[in-house]
Design an enzyme around this catalytic site. Structure first.
Site, PDB file in Angstrom:
ATOM      1  N   THR A 250       0.980  -0.988  -0.075  1.00 19.96           N
ATOM      2  CA  THR A 250      -0.023  -0.232   0.432  1.00 19.96           C
ATOM      3  C   THR A 250       0.595   1.514  -0.365  1.00 19.96           C
ATOM      4  OG1 THR A 250      -1.479  -1.099   1.075  1.00 19.96           O
ATOM      5  CG2 THR A 250      -1.816   1.707   1.850  1.00 19.96           C
ATOM      6  N   GLY A 280      -9.845  -3.814   1.957  1.00 15.84           N
ATOM      7  CA  GLY A 280      -9.329  -3.525   3.685  1.00 15.84           C
ATOM      8  C   GLY A 280      -8.987  -1.903   4.256  1.00 15.84           C
TER       9      GLY A 280
HETATM   10  N1  GLY Z   1      -3.653  -2.672   3.863  1.00 18.52           N
HETATM   11  C1  GLY Z   1      -3.947  -2.634   2.917  1.00 18.52           C
HETATM   12  C2  GLY Z   1      -4.899  -4.037   2.818  1.00 18.52           C
HETATM   13  O1  GLY Z   1      -5.035  -4.424   3.992  1.00 18.52           O
HETATM   14  O2  GLY Z   1      -5.588  -3.649   2.152  1.00 18.52           O
END
Ligand code: GLY
Length: 420
Positions: A250, A280
């Site tokens: 991310t 997410g």
């Molecule tokens: N932090 C990115 C996700 O879990 O989608």
């Protein structure tokens, strides 16, 4: 907003969690703290982001310094990895869902106007961070998801494009074939190399063979598959690692200008091989990103499911509001994740979480649950305040997080040979 130590409020969670959990006391990053960070009167332009934004900071900082808007500056940074087909965690080339379709999530908050936008599970549109901004610019809504978000993006001028690169398609096929002993994926009965499942080398660990032999055979088979799929030799071990342990990459970015305006955004392709429709933390305002013009901005990368449960970014900004330093505020959010597992380190070692925190006076911190994914590769926060640099995050626990799912322990010699 003045930040006074007298305002510091210790939340009950701080005390509740500490027992049995070895936190590392480390100093606040000192190199770039504003001289009067407690008063909140010192203003300077600064951008912080996840490490994969480092190469895009120069242009964004020049834009910010020349009077550019704080959200537009942050969006300039995250657009870099979104456009990069070789960044498999964001935008074009992101690792797809279990059906081989790339689905992207993003959100943003514009501090000066206190507006927010978010999109989840978007297909066929590369720059979802910009789409999240378009949501608050062109609608009275805050969050759009799935097909509706895609149609909205096209309506406001974003091009539809195939986000699955040849490489990410091959990695998905490798994943599909690896998990396909009992379906029609992978070589079929007519294939000269086909073997009945119980004689295949990637047999279950219940066999009598030693673990090291099983793993060697498993990697060899994955390498054969990767070769047959045409995955370049130098990309094979990375592809195999992604297949065995799906990643969650991310990027978050927050930007502050000399007027004290502050904004943030987060964008991702989410968990590799996720269930279609899984969102997410990244598009959840308050989890993947939160900005309050009066206080500061924060964002997250890592285990989305864990971060949603503690509303990490919002928790951190509220902690800042109550007088914690950026590092203390981030550590408190991490402690809430630890608390959610009752300090159970056998589970927590599979959780990975990093927070990026920027207070309205320019003080900042990067904190992470673990030092990194593997020894010698620490988590980093990228910063530009006139000098572009990457700094190690401050970890709560020593050591590295462990890959999930918890496959039987891969013998070190096998890991060394195959996962270089
Ligand atoms: N932090 C990115 C996700 O879990 O989608």
């Amino acid at each position: 907003m003045p930040f006074s130590r007298r305002d510091f409020v210790k939340t009950s969670v701080l005390g509740a969690v500490a027992a049995g959990v070895g936190t590392r006391a480390q100093a606040e990053p000192s190199t770039a703290q504003p001289h009067d960070s407690q008063s909140g009167s010192y203003k300077r332009p600064i951008i912080i982001c996840a490490h994969n934004g480092l190469n895009y900071l120069e242009d964004a900082f020049a834009f910010l310094k020349s009077g550019g808007d704080t959200l537009d500056a942050a969006l300039k940074v995250v657009k870099g990895p979104e456009d990069d087909p070789n960044d498999t965690s964001v935008g074009l080339g992101g690792i797809p869902n279990e059906e081989g379709v790339v689905e992207l999530d993003a959100c943003c908050m514009h501090g000066p106007t206190r507006r927010a936008g978010s999109v989840g599970g978007v297909r066929n549109i590369k720059n979802v961070s910009l789409v999240s901004k378009a949501v608050f610019e062109h609608t009275g809504h805050v969050m759009l998801v799935g097909e509706g978000a895609e149609r909205f993006a096209v309506a406001v001028g974003f091009p539809r494009e195939n986000l699955l690169t040849d490489h990410s398609r091959k990695v998905w096929l490798l994943w599909k074939e690896y998990h396909s002993n009992e379906d029609w994926w992978g070589p079929g009965l007519a294939d000269p190399h086909w073997q009945p499942p119980d004689t295949k080398p990637d047999v279950k660990p219940s066999d009598d063979k030693p673990q090291s032999q099983l793993w060697q055979e498993r990697y060899r088979r994955l390498e054969e598959h990767a070769t047959a799929l045409g995955i370049a030799p130098e990309l094979r071990s990375d592809a195999i690692h992604k297949v065995l342990f799906p990643p969650t990459g991310t990027i978050h970015c927050s930007a502050l200008n000399e007027k004290g305006e502050i904004s943030g955004c987060t964008t991702t392709s989410g968990l590799g091989f996720k269930l279609p429709g899984r969102c997410g933390d990244s598009p959840i305002i308050g989890a993947g990103c939160y900005t309050d013009q009066d206080v500061g901005s924060a964002g997250a990368t890592g285990s989305g499911e864990e971060n949603i449960k503690v509303e990490g970014a919002h928790t951190i900004v509220e902690n800042l509001r109550h007088g914690m330093s950026p590092q203390e505020a981030g550590m408190d959010a991490l402690k809430r994740i630890v608390r959610n597992y009752n300090n159970d380190m056998t589970k927590l070692r599979f959780v990975d979480m990093t927070y990026y925190i920027l207070r309205k006076d320019g003080a900042y911190a990067g904190v992470s649950l673990w030092e990194g994914y593997e020894p010698g590769k620490p988590h980093k926060i990228a910063v530009h305040d006139g000098t572009r640099r990457a700094e190690n995050t401050v970890p709560m626990f020593k050591g590295s997080s462990q890959d999930f799912p918890p496959e039987p322990k891969v013998p070190a010699e096998v890991k060394k040979e195959y996962l270089k």
